[in-house]
Design a protein around this motif. Structure first.
Motif, mmCIF file in Angstrom:
data_model
loop_
_atom_site.group_PDB
_atom_site.id
_atom_site.type_symbol
_atom_site.label_atom_id
_atom_site.label_comp_id
_atom_site.label_asym_id
_atom_site.label_seq_id
_atom_site.Cartn_x
_atom_site.Cartn_y
_atom_site.Cartn_z
ATOM 1 N N PRO A 159 5.449 24.173 -3.320
ATOM 2 C CA PRO A 159 4.790 24.214 -4.638
ATOM 3 C C PRO A 159 4.415 22.816 -5.133
ATOM 4 N N VAL A 160 3.507 22.170 -4.401
ATOM 5 C CA VAL A 160 3.023 20.837 -4.753
ATOM 6 C C VAL A 160 1.507 20.915 -4.836
ATOM 7 N N GLY A 161 0.952 20.813 -6.037
ATOM 8 C CA GLY A 161 -0.491 20.890 -6.205
ATOM 9 C C GLY A 161 -1.196 19.691 -5.598
ATOM 10 N N ARG A 162 -2.434 19.899 -5.201
ATOM 11 C CA ARG A 162 -3.188 18.814 -4.576
ATOM 12 C C ARG A 162 -3.397 17.633 -5.534
ATOM 13 N N THR A 163 -3.766 17.954 -6.767
ATOM 14 C CA THR A 163 -4.000 16.877 -7.735
ATOM 15 C C THR A 163 -2.716 16.119 -8.028
ATOM 16 N N ARG A 164 -1.613 16.858 -8.155
ATOM 17 C CA ARG A 164 -0.325 16.207 -8.408
ATOM 18 C C ARG A 164 0.051 15.287 -7.251
ATOM 19 N N LEU A 165 -0.149 15.766 -6.034
ATOM 20 C CA LEU A 165 0.150 14.948 -4.859
ATOM 21 C C LEU A 165 -0.669 13.668 -4.878
ATOM 22 N N LEU A 166 -1.964 13.815 -5.130
ATOM 23 C CA LEU A 166 -2.860 12.657 -5.128
ATOM 24 C C LEU A 166 -2.477 11.656 -6.209
ATOM 25 N N LEU A 167 -2.200 12.136 -7.412
ATOM 26 C CA LEU A 167 -1.888 11.236 -8.517
ATOM 27 C C LEU A 167 -0.556 10.520 -8.308
ATOM 28 N N HIS A 168 0.430 11.239 -7.778
ATOM 29 C CA HIS A 168 1.728 10.605 -7.521
ATOM 30 C C HIS A 168 1.598 9.537 -6.428
ATOM 31 N N ARG A 169 0.841 9.853 -5.391
ATOM 32 C CA ARG A 169 0.644 8.877 -4.323
ATOM 33 C C ARG A 169 -0.078 7.636 -4.863
ATOM 34 N N PHE A 170 -1.107 7.865 -5.666
ATOM 35 C CA PHE A 170 -1.858 6.741 -6.226
ATOM 36 C C PHE A 170 -1.001 5.929 -7.187
ATOM 37 N N ALA A 171 -0.151 6.593 -7.953
ATOM 38 C CA ALA A 171 0.740 5.876 -8.873
ATOM 39 C C ALA A 171 1.681 4.957 -8.109
ATOM 40 N N ALA A 172 2.140 5.400 -6.954
ATOM 41 C CA ALA A 172 3.001 4.555 -6.126
ATOM 42 C C ALA A 172 2.228 3.352 -5.614
ATOM 43 N N LEU A 173 0.991 3.573 -5.191
ATOM 44 C CA LEU A 173 0.146 2.465 -4.735
ATOM 45 C C LEU A 173 -0.067 1.461 -5.863
ATOM 46 N N ALA A 174 -0.358 1.951 -7.058
ATOM 47 C CA ALA A 174 -0.570 1.065 -8.198
ATOM 48 C C ALA A 174 0.700 0.293 -8.540
ATOM 49 N N THR A 175 1.855 0.934 -8.378
ATOM 50 C CA THR A 175 3.126 0.244 -8.607
ATOM 51 C C THR A 175 3.291 -0.902 -7.616
ATOM 52 N N GLY A 176 2.883 -0.659 -6.373
ATOM 53 C CA GLY A 176 2.921 -1.721 -5.379
ATOM 54 C C GLY A 176 2.008 -2.874 -5.751
ATOM 55 N N ALA A 177 0.840 -2.564 -6.298
ATOM 56 C CA ALA A 177 -0.090 -3.602 -6.739
ATOM 57 C C ALA A 177 0.512 -4.425 -7.872
ATOM 58 N N VAL A 178 1.201 -3.758 -8.786
ATOM 59 C CA VAL A 178 1.870 -4.469 -9.879
ATOM 60 C C VAL A 178 2.973 -5.369 -9.328
ATOM 61 N N ALA A 179 3.690 -4.885 -8.317
ATOM 62 C CA ALA A 179 4.747 -5.693 -7.702
ATOM 63 C C ALA A 179 4.166 -6.947 -7.058
ATOM 64 N N ILE A 180 3.040 -6.814 -6.382
ATOM 65 C CA ILE A 180 2.382 -7.979 -5.790
ATOM 66 C C ILE A 180 2.011 -8.983 -6.869
ATOM 67 N N ALA A 181 1.392 -8.500 -7.937
ATOM 68 C CA ALA A 181 0.991 -9.383 -9.026
ATOM 69 C C ALA A 181 2.201 -10.057 -9.680
ATOM 70 N N ALA A 182 3.298 -9.309 -9.818
ATOM 71 C CA ALA A 182 4.506 -9.870 -10.430
ATOM 72 C C ALA A 182 5.098 -10.978 -9.564
ATOM 73 N N VAL A 183 5.096 -10.779 -8.247
ATOM 74 C CA VAL A 183 5.620 -11.805 -7.344
ATOM 75 C C VAL A 183 4.736 -13.045 -7.385
ATOM 76 N N VAL A 184 3.420 -12.862 -7.423
ATOM 77 C CA VAL A 184 2.504 -14.001 -7.523
ATOM 78 C C VAL A 184 2.729 -14.743 -8.837
ATOM 79 N N LEU A 185 2.898 -14.005 -9.920
ATOM 80 C CA LEU A 185 3.168 -14.623 -11.212
ATOM 81 C C LEU A 185 4.469 -15.423 -11.168
ATOM 82 N N ALA A 186 5.507 -14.847 -10.575
ATOM 83 C CA ALA A 186 6.790 -15.551 -10.460
ATOM 84 C C ALA A 186 6.644 -16.804 -9.606
ATOM 85 N N ALA A 187 5.839 -16.729 -8.549
ATOM 86 C CA ALA A 187 5.621 -17.895 -7.688
ATOM 87 C C ALA A 187 4.926 -19.011 -8.446
#
Length: 272
Positions: A120-148
């Motif tokens: 019971p996992v909708g396609r849109t829910r799957l896509l949005l959750h996956r994309f949210a994880a990707l965006a979180t990774g992008a924020v982590a990259i930016a945070a590490v660059v900022l800390a550097a």
């Protein structure tokens, strides 16, 4: 009660109740590697600023001035060109392309997508959750660059740039990576294309847009820059002027449009 995501074992069971959390867990090494590599590169090139001489401008080829290398004598000008105008945005682009290609295309190619959607996992829910994880990774990259940048701010004579302006540039970096991540994720969701194909198309578009943004002034067509996300990433010179809300909004809206289009197509196409 939340249904566990299939394919979990060991410590991953802790995250099995959420597609978002499980995607973060499954890609933790990928996100860590991208963040560490981008942060170290930014730190290394940023630390070179004290070695820049007054004659450095004269040694910069005219063809490279469009990539932000038109004012390497000031701290903000140097970082805008050598760090945030050259290698760092390309790494953000490739992060988005590579990670976005993993979100849907890799699962469909391996057959795991069928297993996921049998629950019971909708396609849109799957896509949005996956994309949210990707965006979180992008924020982590930016945070590490900022800390550097914050770590070398004093030792590399970068004190003329406030932490607020560094933060503005980091926000734009996260948004740039998210735009290309959204393009790759949306493309993978909308088509049956393989992971390498999705990565190749997205990376190719990114490199072409990067080149267009850099060389447009050389051909007397500066207006073409407005067609690329790099203009809204660095055109407002956040290291000098701070966060430009309109530019950030355009990047965010572009990412949202890519995901919305991909989600619409994903929910309507036949996966068999």
């Amino acid at each position: 009660m939340t249904t566990p995501v299939p394919g979990t074992s060991g410590p991953a069971r802790i995250f099995s109740g959420s597609i978002f959390a499980k995607t973060l867990y499954d890609n933790r090494r990928v996100f860590t590697a991208w963040a560490a590599a981008t942060g170290l590169l930014a730190m290394m090139y940023g630390s070179f600023y004290p070695q820049i001489s007054a004659d450095s401008m004269a040694s910069v080829p005219e063809s490279m001035r469009g990539f932000g290398l038109d004012d390497v004598s000031s701290a903000a000008g140097y970082l805008q060109g050598a760090v945030f105008g050259l290698l760092v945005p390309l790494l953000a682009t490739f992060y988005g392309a590579a990670t976005g290609a993993r979100m849907i295309s890799a699962d469909e190619e391996s057959g795991y997508l069928d297993l996921l959607l049998a629950h019971p996992v909708g396609r849109t829910r799957l896509l949005l959750h996956r994309f949210a994880a990707l965006a979180t990774g992008a924020v982590a990259i930016a945070a590490v660059v900022l800390a550097a940048m914050a770590a070398i701010r004093s030792s590399a004579d970068l004190g003329a740039i406030s932490l607020g302006h560094f933060t503005a540039q980091a926000i734009n970096l996260a948004l740039l990576a998210t735009v290309f991540g959204a393009l790759a994720t949306g493309l993978g969701a909308a088509t049956r294309k393989s992971r390498p194909t999705v990565f190749g198309i997205t990376a190719g578009i990114g490199v072409a847009a990067y080149a267009l943004h850099g060389f447009a002034p050389q051909i007397g067509a500066t207006w073409l820059r407005n067609l690329t996300p790099y203009q809204y990433y660095i055109g407002g010179e956040p290291l000098k002027n701070g966060l430009q809300l309109a530019d950030a909004a355009i990047l965010a809206a572009t990412a949202a449009a890519f995901i919305a289009t991909g989600a619409w197509r994903f929910t309507h196409r036949d996966l068999t």
